[in-house]
Design a protein around this motif. Structure first.
Motif, PDB file in Angstrom:
ATOM      1  N   PHE A 132      54.147  54.291  55.243  1.00 28.94           N
ATOM      2  CA  PHE A 132      54.058  54.190  53.998  1.00 28.94           C
ATOM      3  C   PHE A 132      55.897  53.682  53.903  1.00 28.94           C
ATOM      4  O   PHE A 132      56.558  54.523  54.019  1.00 28.94           O
ATOM      5  CB  PHE A 132      53.810  55.078  52.747  1.00 28.94           C
ATOM      6  N   LYS A 133      56.124  52.385  53.401  1.00 24.85           N
ATOM      7  CA  LYS A 133      57.667  52.017  53.353  1.00 24.85           C
ATOM      8  C   LYS A 133      58.194  51.894  51.903  1.00 24.85           C
ATOM      9  O   LYS A 133      59.401  51.669  51.745  1.00 24.85           O
ATOM     10  CB  LYS A 133      57.377  50.586  53.928  1.00 24.85           C
ATOM     11  N   GLY A 134      57.415  52.098  50.944  1.00 26.03           N
ATOM     12  CA  GLY A 134      58.005  52.012  49.624  1.00 26.03           C
ATOM     13  C   GLY A 134      56.837  52.011  48.503  1.00 26.03           C
ATOM     14  O   GLY A 134      55.687  51.787  48.637  1.00 26.03           O
ATOM     15  N   ILE A 135      57.343  52.286  47.500  1.00 27.48           N
ATOM     16  CA  ILE A 135      56.430  52.149  46.193  1.00 27.48           C
ATOM     17  C   ILE A 135      57.349  51.270  45.214  1.00 27.48           C
ATOM     18  O   ILE A 135      58.284  51.220  44.897  1.00 27.48           O
ATOM     19  CB  ILE A 135      56.149  53.600  45.524  1.00 27.48           C
ATOM     20  N   VAL A 136      56.332  50.034  44.871  1.00 21.96           N
ATOM     21  CA  VAL A 136      56.791  49.236  43.721  1.00 21.96           C
ATOM     22  C   VAL A 136      55.913  49.506  42.430  1.00 21.96           C
ATOM     23  O   VAL A 136      54.829  49.762  42.242  1.00 21.96           O
ATOM     24  CB  VAL A 136      56.480  47.704  44.358  1.00 21.96           C
ATOM     25  N   VAL A 137      56.953  49.265  41.587  1.00 18.93           N
ATOM     26  CA  VAL A 137      56.498  49.756  39.954  1.00 18.93           C
ATOM     27  C   VAL A 137      56.374  48.435  39.434  1.00 18.93           C
ATOM     28  O   VAL A 137      57.496  47.621  39.340  1.00 18.93           O
ATOM     29  CB  VAL A 137      57.437  50.939  39.630  1.00 18.93           C
ATOM     30  N   THR A 138      55.287  48.411  38.452  1.00 15.62           N
ATOM     31  CA  THR A 138      55.199  47.077  37.581  1.00 15.62           C
ATOM     32  C   THR A 138      56.031  47.397  36.312  1.00 15.62           C
ATOM     33  O   THR A 138      56.628  46.344  35.541  1.00 15.62           O
ATOM     34  CB  THR A 138      53.837  46.733  37.335  1.00 15.62           C
ATOM     35  N   HIS A 139      55.891  48.599  35.658  1.00 23.65           N
ATOM     36  CA  HIS A 139      56.576  48.869  34.563  1.00 23.65           C
ATOM     37  C   HIS A 139      56.422  50.462  34.140  1.00 23.65           C
ATOM     38  O   HIS A 139      55.854  51.020  34.764  1.00 23.65           O
ATOM     39  CB  HIS A 139      55.852  48.250  33.215  1.00 23.65           C
ATOM     40  N   ALA A 140      57.234  50.881  32.968  1.00 21.52           N
ATOM     41  CA  ALA A 140      57.368  52.136  32.986  1.00 21.52           C
ATOM     42  C   ALA A 140      56.590  52.930  32.052  1.00 21.52           C
ATOM     43  O   ALA A 140      56.811  54.224  31.386  1.00 21.52           O
ATOM     44  CB  ALA A 140      58.835  52.329  32.080  1.00 21.52           C
ATOM     45  N   HIS A 141      55.466  52.306  31.963  1.00 20.05           N
ATOM     46  CA  HIS A 141      54.337  53.404  31.224  1.00 20.05           C
ATOM     47  C   HIS A 141      53.858  54.551  31.982  1.00 20.05           C
ATOM     48  O   HIS A 141      53.551  54.214  33.346  1.00 20.05           O
ATOM     49  CB  HIS A 141      53.071  52.669  30.579  1.00 20.05           C
ATOM     50  N   GLU A 142      53.515  55.749  31.357  1.00 18.31           N
ATOM     51  CA  GLU A 142      52.969  56.729  31.985  1.00 18.31           C
ATOM     52  C   GLU A 142      51.865  56.442  33.085  1.00 18.31           C
ATOM     53  O   GLU A 142      51.660  57.408  33.951  1.00 18.31           O
ATOM     54  CB  GLU A 142      52.729  57.967  31.138  1.00 18.31           C
ATOM     55  N   ASP A 143      50.985  55.708  32.404  1.00 16.10           N
ATOM     56  CA  ASP A 143      49.558  55.228  33.281  1.00 16.10           C
ATOM     57  C   ASP A 143      49.997  54.718  34.619  1.00 16.10           C
ATOM     58  O   ASP A 143      48.971  54.009  35.449  1.00 16.10           O
ATOM     59  CB  ASP A 143      48.560  54.828  32.448  1.00 16.10           C
ATOM     60  N   HIS A 144      51.398  54.197  34.695  1.00 13.36           N
ATOM     61  CA  HIS A 144      51.757  53.374  35.946  1.00 13.36           C
ATOM     62  C   HIS A 144      52.830  54.121  36.833  1.00 13.36           C
ATOM     63  O   HIS A 144      52.993  53.965  37.888  1.00 13.36           O
ATOM     64  CB  HIS A 144      51.992  52.170  35.556  1.00 13.36           C
ATOM     65  N   VAL A 145      53.765  55.179  36.121  1.00 11.14           N
ATOM     66  CA  VAL A 145      54.521  55.648  36.987  1.00 11.14           C
ATOM     67  C   VAL A 145      54.512  57.285  36.683  1.00 11.14           C
ATOM     68  O   VAL A 145      55.183  57.986  37.514  1.00 11.14           O
ATOM     69  CB  VAL A 145      55.904  55.386  36.226  1.00 11.14           C
TER      70      VAL A 145
END
Lengths: 551, 551
Positions: free
Chosen positions: A62-75
């Motif tokens: 695993f080389k990284g985590i990419v985040v789409t937006h700041a909502h709790e169900d995603h971060v």
């Protein structure tokens, strides 16, 4: 030629827990790692996170985590993941700002942060990623166009198509169209509102709603929203300025998020209209707006404490107008109803989704989902973000749009989707599921502790304590019977006495010396007798806990 | 001149528990006595009933109970009331048939039953009562026009205005108009749907819906509804006949209710189309309809067992069409969502309120409420049946219809409304509230048992047993530590060991002989130390139960 593997670790059996792995050869990335709030049968559980076993067992990939937006169900699960494996985090400016705060609260100092920007391509291993601006109920959201050695994959994140977003940053239709023309191998698209016909209204419609409410309100306005909806707070502040009201933000999460957003340039308010909580009494009621949290009826939130009359600073007045600008997450309706009843009993005017248009959804409805399917023209399609009902409905929409059923995959969490230039197939699976965060611990779902709590909560517990002489088998002390949660207090003493007598009689008159000197057997006998006795009396099955001590 | 007193004992703070007392001098009647299903914080409670203290303390006054219709929220508490006070029961034919069965299950043999009929006036003490036909989601419903020495009172019961009811018995508008012309002193009217604009559709619209579903279904049809909705079952049977399908009723409550309705002439089906559960495999799938219960996702219902694959006779097939013809009672959405997900995963087509028009409400919407207010033209108005939100909204409608605010009473359960020909005022109150039925017992709400269960369910219990020498204060045996529901099993043994060592150390090294020979003080010390220890370890507060035995 190597295969690309796509492995959803969460979000396909629930609203929440969104987490997807993209793997090519021995390199992999993660898109999002969200949490979920516990369901009503997850007793005592604080939050739920995905089972990250697969990632932990393959750390090196695993080389990284990419985040789409700041909502709790995603971060929300990212700090729990980073505790066990240190990965670089890629996110847009505001998302990164909000997320960094959370990660720092977990005392993880060595995390590597990468700010990403829409239209600016970056690479992680074999993946070349272009963030594409989308609109949603939080700002600075992106979809991801992931170029892989086998083709382009579009992951929409959460989105709706908002022609008039509050921050003025439009949904980037041109990029979706461009990728569609160049050829999209696979589309992963948000199913949250797949059962809702039509188009989701713009966030902007709330401007008119707030203006109407502000023009009609005679006293204070109390506005309640999600702490992450910074632009909803911005809209309230804008309307307040227009109507010459001052604004007080209260509640740690609102204050903190607005502060971060402001520092990063995503929130604007002149200092002079902002009021501290301790100063609210200085301002006349019709010159004040208070913004707080608790739109889901959460027991310890600002709104709950206000409704119960337990807030240290804010008491409801009959002239207050209370605006709950959020929709109920399924299962929370009853708690919200209870709060609204309490507030109305105190005489306040309460506007909420059941009697007013004070909220719009952040997710694409059916016609918007069709837009994405039409512009991307994907060869293959995987509906994500949603339980089976919603993903199935999304799949049906895709079929109507001409995607053949054999090109649509209704995966389960943990399923492996294999893609090459020649073929696609789902085969095999990795460990996936839900982990429960309970106080300080993280544990597994199947665990006996939840079954115990379930039974304790409905039927209670009965402990029976006896001290036996280990050689003669005489009853030296006891039986001492204690019950908790079994029966009404008024009945309880009598029932404990009766149970004690029954056990005494059992030991003294119905048990031989052999058994009386065999702790294990005696316990078993007591447990059975007490269970039977209580069931007959109460039609209940409390946990029976016999303790036999020998001296 | 004596006063009339009206005392609502339930239904004003909830949906359910409907129960109202009408009292004149030393004579009184009760209208309805309903139950309520427990809310999610009423752990282990089976059902909730009104607190009948006032009736039980004034037994001699009460001359009878009059019932408006057969739904559980209006009749469900009657057997519990009759256990303690034998009262004559007045109800229409079908209502009486269904209710009698319930009362007989409670083994109450000497109850006096009076069949009442619309338009046929009867008297109980000073009350002369005319039942007035209304339409609702169950047949044989009545409103009550109660002539009292101070004036006429209309109690609507539950209603909607259905121009095309399934049983052909219309809503009796003429009687409402007649009473309005003669003068109504007070109207008590159903507020359940007071927040819903417009008109509620007729039950008849479901005929078209069922016909469409039946014409499209390729395999079996599984129809789910409330057991009391006998005419909904009738509609399904009618459509089945039209489409040449056979019908199997399964589930005790459906079978029983239909049997009673049939005996009393409220249900018609030719024997040859009815199929026994054990014979369903004989019929081709496209010639079969199965009717069962479980529309609220109740754990032990027919539908739940089918969804879980645990039904002894019925397995879901991918060709099945499942129709859930009911709306979710608030709070049940999550359970229903879970069931629908399971059914869809099994491949079935599921039609329910979120994706289809398979249910209509049984309660009047705002325009119908206005109709009643307009025809009755009451001098005073009390909205009943509903929480504060709904009753407040109903009161607002009444104000818009020209009833002055001073003539509208938003009562609480237990409040006493005093009426004479000259004046009306609310003053004083009697005991009212909720009683919990929990297994075999009936208890009070404030009781400690619920708090215990709440804490047990979230944090569990830790018991600590020690045996002490009563003279020397030596620790003879233990500490024995047992935990239930506290932590994950994998952690549990270690934690119990650590807790045991801590307590041993506490007793042996940190406690004087005085305390070691004082059971009470030692217990207190152990409880505090263990609570503190576990909170530090887990951030949890389990119930700590120390037992100290002296030998």
């Amino acid at each position: 030629m190597q295969e690309l593997k796509i492995i959803p670790l969460g979000g396909l059996n629930e609203i929440g827990l969104n987490c997807t792995v993209f793997e090519y050869g021995n390199q992999a990335i993660i898109v999002d790692a969200g949490l979920m709030f516990p369901e009503e049968n997850m007793l005592g559980v604080d939050i739920v996170i995905p089972d990250f076993s697969y990632i932990l067992e393959n750390k090196d990939k695993f080389k990284g985590i990419v985040v789409t937006h700041a909502h709790e169900d995603h971060v929300g699960a990212i700090p729990y993941l980073l505790k066990d494996v240190n990965l670089p985090v890629y996110a847009t400016r505001l998302t990164l700002g909000l997320l960094r705060k959370k990660i720092e609260e977990f005392k993880l100092p060595n995390v590597e942060y990468h700010e990403i920007t829409a239209k600016r391509v970056f690479s992680i291993g074999p993946f070349t990623i272009e963030p594409v601006s989308v609109t949603h109920s939080v700002v600075d959201c992106v979809a991801l166009a992931i170029k892989t050695p086998v083709g382009v994959i579009i992951h929409t994140g959460d989105f709706k198509i908002d022609y008039t977003p509050v921050d003025g940053k439009p949904f980037d239709m041109a990029s979706f169209c461009r990728y569609g023309q160049e050829g999209v191998l696979l589309l992963l698209s948000d199913s949250t509102n797949a059962t809702v016909p039509g188009f989701t209204p713009s966030e902007r419609v709330l401007e008119g709603v707030f203006q109407r409410i502000f023009s009609e309100a005679k006293g204070r306005i109390l506005a309640v929203t999600f702490a992450s909806n910074v632009h909803r707070v911005q809209q309230i502040v804008n309307t307040a300025r227009e109507f010459r009201r001052n604004v007080c933000l209260t509640g740690k999460s609102v204050v903190q998020n607005v502060l971060i957003a402001k520092e990063l340039g995503y929130f604007k308010a002149s200092e002079e209209i902002m009021v501290k909580e301790e100063d609210i009494d200085i301002y006349p009621d019709d010159r004040l707006v208070i913004v707080t949290t608790g739109s889901q009826g959460e027991p310890l939130s600002g709104l709950s404490r206000i409704a119960l009359g337990e807030h240290k600073k804010i008491n409801v007045k009959p002239t207050d107008t209370i605006v709950i600008s959020a929709s109920a997450i399924p299962g929370n309706q009853r708690a919200i109803n209870r709060i609204v009843n309490m507030l109305m009993r105190r005489g306040a005017e309460v506007l909420y989704e059941e009697n007013s248009d004070v909220h719009v959804s952040g997710h694409a409805s059916q016609e918007e989902l069709k837009f994405i399917l039409m512009t991307c023209k994907p060869r293959y399609f995987v509906p994500i973000h949603g339980d089976y009902i919603r993903r199935f409905t999304h799949a049906r929409i895709a079929r109507e749009m001409g995607i053949p059923p054999s090109s649509i995959f209704l995966l389960d969490n943990g399923d492996i989707l294999h893609l090459s230039k020649e073929k696609i197939y789902a085969s095999g699976s990795v460990t996936a599921g839900r982990m429960f965060v309970d106080g300080r611990e993280v544990g597994e779902i199947g665990d006996v502790v939840l079954r115990d709590r379930m039974r304790l909560s409905s039927d209670g517990i009965c402990t029976v304590f006896v001290v036996m002489d280990k050689t003669t088998g005489d009853l030296i002390s006891g039986p001492d019977v204690i019950m908790k949660g079994v029966t009404y207090e008024s009945m309880s003493q009598q029932l404990m006495d009766e149970t004690g007598s029954m056990v005494r009689n059992l030991i003294v008159n119905q048990t031989g010396v052999d058994m009386r000197t065999n702790q294990f057997e005696l316990k078993k006998k007591i447990r059975r007798a007490v269970s039977r006795f209580l069931y007959k009396k109460l039609m209940r099955n409390p946990i029976v806990l016999p303790v036999v001590m020998e001296v």
